[in-house]
Design a protein around this motif. Structure first.
Motif, PDB file in Angstrom:
ATOM      1  N   ALA A   4       3.126  23.876  27.698  1.00 53.90           N
ATOM      2  CA  ALA A   4       2.906  24.670  26.488  1.00 53.90           C
ATOM      3  C   ALA A   4       3.771  25.928  26.496  1.00 53.90           C
ATOM      4  CB  ALA A   4       1.433  25.033  26.362  1.00 53.90           C
ATOM      5  N   LEU A   5       3.966  26.499  27.671  1.00 53.07           N
ATOM      6  CA  LEU A   5       4.761  27.729  27.786  1.00 53.07           C
ATOM      7  C   LEU A   5       6.255  27.436  27.937  1.00 53.07           C
ATOM      8  CD1 LEU A   5       2.529  29.957  30.087  1.00 53.07           C
ATOM      9  CD2 LEU A   5       2.938  30.208  27.646  1.00 53.07           C
ATOM     10  N   ALA A   6       6.604  26.149  28.001  1.00 50.84           N
ATOM     11  CA  ALA A   6       7.995  25.768  28.242  1.00 50.84           C
ATOM     12  C   ALA A   6       8.875  26.039  27.022  1.00 50.84           C
ATOM     13  CB  ALA A   6       8.080  24.292  28.634  1.00 50.84           C
ATOM     14  N   SER A   9       9.575  29.110  21.152  1.00 46.36           N
ATOM     15  CA  SER A   9       8.807  29.396  19.941  1.00 46.36           C
ATOM     16  C   SER A   9       7.331  29.576  20.293  1.00 46.36           C
ATOM     17  CB  SER A   9       8.954  28.242  18.946  1.00 46.36           C
ATOM     18  OG  SER A   9      10.315  28.065  18.621  1.00 46.36           O
ATOM     19  N   ARG A  10       6.852  28.731  21.182  1.00 45.84           N
ATOM     20  CA  ARG A  10       5.448  28.836  21.570  1.00 45.84           C
ATOM     21  C   ARG A  10       5.190  30.127  22.334  1.00 45.84           C
ATOM     22  NH1 ARG A  10       5.772  22.923  22.093  1.00 45.84           N
ATOM     23  NH2 ARG A  10       5.901  23.190  24.331  1.00 45.84           N
ATOM     24  N   LYS A  25       0.135  31.575   9.005  1.00 48.51           N
ATOM     25  CA  LYS A  25       1.227  32.213   8.276  1.00 48.51           C
ATOM     26  C   LYS A  25       1.846  33.336   9.097  1.00 48.51           C
ATOM     27  CE  LYS A  25       3.122  32.337   3.993  1.00 48.51           C
ATOM     28  NZ  LYS A  25       3.072  33.551   3.143  1.00 48.51           N
ATOM     29  N   GLN A  26       1.008  34.177   9.666  1.00 49.28           N
ATOM     30  CA  GLN A  26       1.504  35.297  10.469  1.00 49.28           C
ATOM     31  C   GLN A  26       2.242  34.821  11.718  1.00 49.28           C
ATOM     32  OE1 GLN A  26      -2.263  37.299  10.891  1.00 49.28           O
ATOM     33  NE2 GLN A  26      -1.752  38.846   9.353  1.00 49.28           N
ATOM     34  N   LEU A  27       1.734  33.748  12.307  1.00 43.85           N
ATOM     35  CA  LEU A  27       2.399  33.198  13.490  1.00 43.85           C
ATOM     36  C   LEU A  27       3.782  32.656  13.122  1.00 43.85           C
ATOM     37  CD1 LEU A  27      -0.329  31.239  15.500  1.00 43.85           C
ATOM     38  CD2 LEU A  27       0.784  33.412  16.056  1.00 43.85           C
ATOM     39  N   ALA A  28       3.866  32.107  11.913  1.00 46.95           N
ATOM     40  CA  ALA A  28       5.112  31.474  11.474  1.00 46.95           C
ATOM     41  C   ALA A  28       6.170  32.510  11.113  1.00 46.95           C
ATOM     42  CB  ALA A  28       4.841  30.568  10.279  1.00 46.95           C
ATOM     43  N   HIS A  41       3.311  23.200  16.996  1.00 49.51           N
ATOM     44  CA  HIS A  41       3.287  24.064  18.178  1.00 49.51           C
ATOM     45  C   HIS A  41       1.868  24.551  18.442  1.00 49.51           C
ATOM     46  CE1 HIS A  41       7.464  24.131  19.158  1.00 49.51           C
ATOM     47  NE2 HIS A  41       7.838  24.625  17.999  1.00 49.51           N
ATOM     48  N   LEU A  42       1.185  24.919  17.354  1.00 49.92           N
ATOM     49  CA  LEU A  42      -0.183  25.406  17.500  1.00 49.92           C
ATOM     50  C   LEU A  42      -1.071  24.338  18.139  1.00 49.92           C
ATOM     51  CD1 LEU A  42      -2.314  27.551  17.003  1.00 49.92           C
ATOM     52  CD2 LEU A  42      -2.634  26.631  14.691  1.00 49.92           C
ATOM     53  N   ARG A  43      -0.872  23.100  17.728  1.00 50.09           N
ATOM     54  CA  ARG A  43      -1.673  22.009  18.295  1.00 50.09           C
ATOM     55  C   ARG A  43      -1.453  21.899  19.803  1.00 50.09           C
ATOM     56  NH1 ARG A  43      -0.722  17.145  15.022  1.00 50.09           N
ATOM     57  NH2 ARG A  43      -1.921  18.401  13.554  1.00 50.09           N
ATOM     58  N   VAL A  44      -0.184  22.024  20.230  1.00 52.53           N
ATOM     59  CA  VAL A  44       0.132  21.962  21.663  1.00 52.53           C
ATOM     60  C   VAL A  44      -0.584  23.095  22.401  1.00 52.53           C
ATOM     61  CG1 VAL A  44       1.967  22.179  23.388  1.00 52.53           C
ATOM     62  CG2 VAL A  44       2.351  20.834  21.320  1.00 52.53           C
ATOM     63  N   LEU A  45      -0.537  24.297  21.810  1.00 53.68           N
ATOM     64  CA  LEU A  45      -1.172  25.453  22.445  1.00 53.68           C
ATOM     65  C   LEU A  45      -2.682  25.260  22.522  1.00 53.68           C
ATOM     66  CD1 LEU A  45       0.891  28.373  20.871  1.00 53.68           C
ATOM     67  CD2 LEU A  45       0.863  27.677  23.267  1.00 53.68           C
ATOM     68  N   GLU A  46      -3.261  24.672  21.488  1.00 53.29           N
ATOM     69  CA  GLU A  46      -4.710  24.441  21.493  1.00 53.29           C
ATOM     70  C   GLU A  46      -5.091  23.392  22.527  1.00 53.29           C
ATOM     71  OE1 GLU A  46      -7.242  24.616  18.201  1.00 53.29           O
ATOM     72  OE2 GLU A  46      -5.684  25.163  16.759  1.00 53.29           O
ATOM     73  N   GLU A  47      -4.296  22.308  22.580  1.00 56.71           N
ATOM     74  CA  GLU A  47      -4.614  21.233  23.528  1.00 56.71           C
ATOM     75  C   GLU A  47      -4.480  21.712  24.965  1.00 56.71           C
ATOM     76  OE1 GLU A  47      -2.185  17.960  22.323  1.00 56.71           O
ATOM     77  OE2 GLU A  47      -3.544  17.400  20.690  1.00 56.71           O
TER      78      GLU A  47
END
Lengths: 99, 99
Positions: A4-6, A9-10, A25-28, A41-47
């Motif tokens: 996830a940290l690789a 953008s994440r 929106k703010q993250l984007a 990306h958000l999904r990866v961070l959540e998983e």
DNA sequence: CTGATGGTTAAGCACTCGCTTAAGTATCCG
DNA sequence: CGGATACTTAAGCGAGTGCTTAACCATCAG
């Protein structure tokens, strides 16, 4: 978790979230990519457990999950500590040799 | 740097190296893959600065580069600290509200 | 020299990743 | 209601990753 940290953008997203919760929106906003890409990306961070989010009305608010970050930090710290203590023992050994 | 740690095989290699230097053969031993594959992982680790290696005779010896690991650890620690201190301020604010 | 050992290079292949566009859905505002 | 806002889903695509096998090179032991 480490995967996830690789991605840069994440990491930008994590960096933003480290200063407080944010909407999708703010993250984007600082990222030069489409909203669907940010969602992915958000999904990866959540998983990975690094980030959680909840939707209220039409807005999804995301926040950091410090415990997960700590796990990554701990793994690295452990590996580094092992190596450093090995260096210390080597130094001790070399000092003993001198006499 | 973070990409290097994203792969499980590479983390196994770093774990092994955290207990002392090792040859390519030794790094490959716990991994169920061919030697060329291990070489490729090693190259990624070297390019990330996490690991260095030198060849003596026909044997290449690899060792951890703790400074690089520390950089990753520091990044994570910083982000986590920012978030935690935010939680602290929130708590302060809520305590202030109560009175 | 000869065989075994330890590593290296090159080519190729299946799969994953990061991104896109297009077309939704679900609120909120006036 | 009707339009704007905030996401969400689906499909697809080019590039990169992780692995393989085959062949090769360089040392060391006998």
């Amino acid at each position: 978790m480490y995967g996830a940290l690789a991605d840069g953008s994440r990491r930008t997203m994590v960096d933003r979230l480290s200063r407080g919760p944010a909407t999708v929106k703010q993250l984007a906003e600082p990222l030069t990519m489409s909203l669907p890409a940010v969602l992915q990306h958000l999904r990866v961070l959540e998983e990975s457990g690094l980030v959680s989010s909840e939707k209220v009305g039409r807005v999804r608010t995301c926040r950091l999950q410090p415990a997960a970050l700590q796990a990554a930090e701990q793994w690295i710290a452990d590996r580094r500590a092992g190596w450093v203590s090995r260096l210390d023992r080597l130094e001790e050994f070399l000092n003993g040799e001198e006499q």
